[in-house]
Enzyme design. Structure first.
Site, mmCIF file in Angstrom:
data_model
loop_
_atom_site.group_PDB
_atom_site.id
_atom_site.type_symbol
_atom_site.label_atom_id
_atom_site.label_comp_id
_atom_site.label_asym_id
_atom_site.label_seq_id
_atom_site.Cartn_x
_atom_site.Cartn_y
_atom_site.Cartn_z
ATOM 1 C CE LYS A 12 -67.438 54.551 17.564
ATOM 2 N NZ LYS A 12 -68.124 55.726 18.069
HETATM 3 C C1 LIG Z 1 -63.349 54.087 22.361
HETATM 4 C C2 LIG Z 1 -64.688 54.189 22.488
HETATM 5 N N1 LIG Z 1 -65.331 53.571 23.473
HETATM 6 C C3 LIG Z 1 -66.465 53.816 23.779
HETATM 7 C C4 LIG Z 1 -67.394 54.541 22.918
HETATM 8 C C5 LIG Z 1 -68.910 54.521 23.451
HETATM 9 O O1 LIG Z 1 -69.584 54.029 22.203
HETATM 10 P P1 LIG Z 1 -71.214 54.065 22.183
HETATM 11 O O2 LIG Z 1 -71.745 55.603 21.612
HETATM 12 O O3 LIG Z 1 -71.725 52.892 21.278
HETATM 13 O O4 LIG Z 1 -71.907 53.893 23.549
HETATM 14 C C6 LIG Z 1 -66.961 55.180 21.946
HETATM 15 C C7 LIG Z 1 -67.925 56.093 21.116
HETATM 16 O O5 LIG Z 1 -67.338 56.955 20.388
HETATM 17 C C8 LIG Z 1 -65.606 55.193 21.439
HETATM 18 O O6 LIG Z 1 -65.140 55.835 20.554
#
Ligand SMILES: Cc1ncc(COP(=O)(O)O)c(C=O)c1O
Length: 388
Positions: A193
């Site tokens: 990110k």
């Molecule tokens: C739209 C979206 N939601 C949720 C997530 C989940 O994030 P995390 O890896 O911090 O759990 C991501 C991860 O790429 C995402 O792109």
């Protein structure tokens, strides 16, 4: 057909993504260790939470291990259960849906808009049923969804608006930070990110009615916060919950990144703009289609994507770039077509935009520390593919 001979192995690789310390990350990690501030009550956890609370003008923000964890907490806070439906795009990461499924609720998948790949508000309006509990937009690529219309729909139908802002830190829409419109929102600090700490996330609590319970869920279902604050005389089990807290070490790294948010967002936007300008001629010739960002949106340039004419052409371009040591990727397999959904969920009516565009979307490298030379190497390679 080979378009060019592969790049010599001495050519530096351009990865798809790279997490770099940009400011005081390493200094803060050393401080956290030397001051024994490594646990979940660390001053670095508090500093990140205060920073985010102020940034979002939220009732409170809780650091959690991931956006996945924040989404799971959202499902718990909404008391979702069997029979409940949550409207969301099919074009999203699996966690958006899985967090709801874990509580027994049903994701109700709807289509996206072709310019942004963000949820289509009119498709949301059409999908509302007496079982709908919440609307869960995903701000794809850090471009804010049509929150004004989604908010209206939520109010008119007595639903809760919650946001998957995993990709959206640093973005705003109509002058308002993306992540501050819903009752609750999830942020991700995964290494991919804009702001990262390896694995990490945050739950933004905009509606204060959820704040006290959010702390209990994070504290494994206990009243630990109230007990430490002196408002409970016993430390005990009071709710469902899990281990949703983070270490001070993670927070120390994250604080260094957060402090650089404006700078890194500006850099990413410059890279995004450089790609957009460089590929305009390809769009004019009908070779690719570029993303659209509404003037109302200050996006955060989380992703640079474009659409190829076919899946086959996309695969060839990915292979061609790989031969030049440039890593390009694609996503998402639409969730309604994934094996789990086919086995366990009722199929939605067809989602034509998602089904077409998800198979032609390509993402190019974009990271905070990417140099103009690296960006230009990617641009040159993409032109080479179409001219070859
Ligand atoms: C739209 C979206 N939601 C949720 C997530 C989940 O994030 P995390 O890896 O911090 O759990 C991501 C991860 O790429 C995402 O792109």
């Amino acid at each position: 057909m080979e378009l060019v001979s592969p790049a010599p192995s001495a050519t530096p690789k351009i990865p798809f993504n790279r997490l770099e310390p940009l400011g005081r990350e390493l200094e803060y990690v050393v401080q956290a260790i030397s001051e024994r501030e490594v646990g979940p009550a660390s001053r670095f956890v508090r500093a990140c939470e205060d920073w985010l609370t102020c940034h979002y003008k939220a009732a409170g923000v809780l650091l959690v291990p991931s956006a996945t964890a924040a989404l799971e907490m959202i499902a718990m806070l909404l008391d979702l259960g069997p029979g409940d439906e949550v409207i969301m795009p099919s074009f999203t990461f699996v966690s958006t849906a899985n967090a709801m499924v874990l509580r027994g609720a049903r994701p109700c998948f709807v289509d996206v808009l072709p310019g942004t790949m963000n949820i289509d508000p009119e498709a949301v309006a059409a999908a509302i049923t007496p079982r709908t509990k919440a609307i869960l937009p995903v701000h794809y690529a850090g471009v804010g969804c049509e929150l004004e219309r989604l908010g209206e729909l939520a109010r008119a139908n007595d639903l809760v608006l919650v946001e998957d802002a995993a990709q959206a830190i640093g973005a705003s829409r109509g002058g308002r930070r993306v992540g501050s419109a819903g009752a609750l929102a999830a942020l991700s600090f995964h290494e991919t990110k804009n702001v990262g700490c390896g694995e990490g996330g945050a739950l933004i609590v905009n509606d204060p009615a959820y704040l006290e319970r959010a702390h209990m869920l994070r504290d494994k279902g206990t009243n630990r916060k109230a007990f430490l604050g002196g408002s409970a005389d016993k430390y005990t089990w009071v709710d469902i919950g899990s281990s949703f807290s983070v270490s001070g070490l993670t927070a120390a790294f994250l604080l260094g990144q957060l402090e650089k948010l404006d700078e890194l967002t500006a850099r990413r936007r410059a890279i995004h703009a450089r790609y957009m300008a460089a590929f305009q001629d390809l769009e004019d010739r009908g070779a690719v289609r570029l993303p659209r960002v509404e003037p109302l949106c200050d996006h955060n340039a989380h992703i640079f994507f474009m659409f190829l004419r076919s899946t086959e052409e996309r695969e060839r371009l990915i292979a061609y770039l790989a031969s030049l040591r440039i890593q390009a990727v694609f996503h998402y397999v639409p969730l309604h077509t994934a094996p789990f959904a086919r086995a366990h969920l009722e199929a939605p009516p067809s989602l034509p935009v998602t089904e077409d565009l998800a198979h032609r979307l390509l993402r190019l490298p974009l990271y905070n520390a990417m140099t103009n030379d690296e960006v230009d190497r990617v641009i040159h390679a993409v032109h080479g593919f179409f001219e070859g």
